[in-house]
Motif scaffolding. Sequence first.
Motif, PDB file in Angstrom:
ATOM      1  N   HIS A 141      -4.196 -16.071  -3.233  1.00 15.42           N
ATOM      2  CA  HIS A 141      -3.730 -14.815  -2.653  1.00 15.42           C
ATOM      3  C   HIS A 141      -4.847 -13.784  -2.764  1.00 15.42           C
ATOM      4  CE1 HIS A 141      -0.600 -12.149  -1.233  1.00 15.42           C
ATOM      5  NE2 HIS A 141      -0.978 -11.250  -2.126  1.00 15.42           N
ATOM      6  N   ASN A 142      -5.128 -13.089  -1.679  1.00 15.75           N
ATOM      7  CA  ASN A 142      -6.263 -12.182  -1.648  1.00 15.75           C
ATOM      8  C   ASN A 142      -5.891 -10.925  -0.878  1.00 15.75           C
ATOM      9  OD1 ASN A 142      -8.759 -11.071  -1.845  1.00 15.75           O
ATOM     10  ND2 ASN A 142      -9.794 -12.533  -0.509  1.00 15.75           N
ATOM     11  N   SER A 143      -5.534  -9.861  -1.590  1.00 16.79           N
ATOM     12  CA  SER A 143      -5.150  -8.600  -0.973  1.00 16.79           C
ATOM     13  C   SER A 143      -6.067  -7.483  -1.430  1.00 16.79           C
ATOM     14  CB  SER A 143      -3.699  -8.236  -1.330  1.00 16.79           C
ATOM     15  OG  SER A 143      -2.795  -9.183  -0.799  1.00 16.79           O
ATOM     16  N   ASP A 186      -3.881  -8.096   3.706  1.00 20.52           N
ATOM     17  CA  ASP A 186      -3.668  -9.408   3.089  1.00 20.52           C
ATOM     18  C   ASP A 186      -4.496 -10.417   3.863  1.00 20.52           C
ATOM     19  OD1 ASP A 186      -2.706 -11.930   2.313  1.00 20.52           O
ATOM     20  OD2 ASP A 186      -0.764 -11.086   1.747  1.00 20.52           O
ATOM     21  N   ILE A 193      -2.624  -1.897   2.796  1.00 28.07           N
ATOM     22  CA  ILE A 193      -2.993  -3.117   2.076  1.00 28.07           C
ATOM     23  C   ILE A 193      -3.278  -4.185   3.125  1.00 28.07           C
ATOM     24  CG2 ILE A 193      -2.247  -4.963   0.529  1.00 28.07           C
ATOM     25  CD1 ILE A 193      -0.447  -2.955  -0.866  1.00 28.07           C
TER      26      ILE A 193
END
Length: 270
Positions: free
Chosen positions: A168-170, A179, A177
């Motif tokens: 997961h990379n936010s 994502d 935000i």
Amino acid sequence: MNVRSQDGALGDLSIQASSQAHRTSNIVADSAVQELRVAGRERLIVVEDDPVTRTMLVGYFSENNFDVVGAGSCAECRQALRTRTDLVFLDVQLPDGDGFDLAKEIQATSNAGIIFVTRRDTDVDRILGLEVAGDHYVTKPIDLRELLARARSVLRRRSIDRKAARNHNSIAFGDWIIDLTRRELLGSDGKPVALTRAEFDLLAALVGADGRPLSRDYLIEVVSNRQAEVDIRTVDALVARLRRKLVGSGTPVITTVTGVGYKLALSERL
């Protein structure tokens, strides 16, 4: 004598049956190996209504170790997409529909890359194709080696994206935000902001630069993966659209760096 003759005949039949079984076993084994080989290759669909061009592309990419399927219409492409597909070569003018509309369908239902291969070479068509879903926009006549290089480039990039998507990379910036895994932009209310593929890719590059300015030439590469595909005006138009969508904080999110390009004014990682 008759008994020996019958025994000999039976023996011959036994040998023939054994030989036939061996050949059948080899055929089955060869088929299994072929299935494994095809299963391990990247699968391409060539959507082209001209049978000569379609046959040429299918043959060339098959010779270069791809599993290739030809489709002469939108309907045939939809049928082919029922099986996992890695990349689609897509003509814009098809007998039963528009290639741009079909690209939107592919993007909504598949993770396959899309390379438009068409005679339509206006700037409007190029920009539309890249904004809709295309990884590349190639005009005819086709340079097969160049098309092969572009196909491999798209497949490599998508392979990297798939590996990155495992985590997961936010990133938070201002009121938003982004994502990178889900390829979504969320506002302060948590609702997604609709972005085209080109808009998302450009914004992700700016966010990932952590406030460093990025040149227009670099952003052209980000958007089209090929400098000759689009020009500076395309990047400027995409930035203008993003600015209209990224409103709410009162502070400009994307600022112009004179003589260079653009940068993100707000950049803070989660």
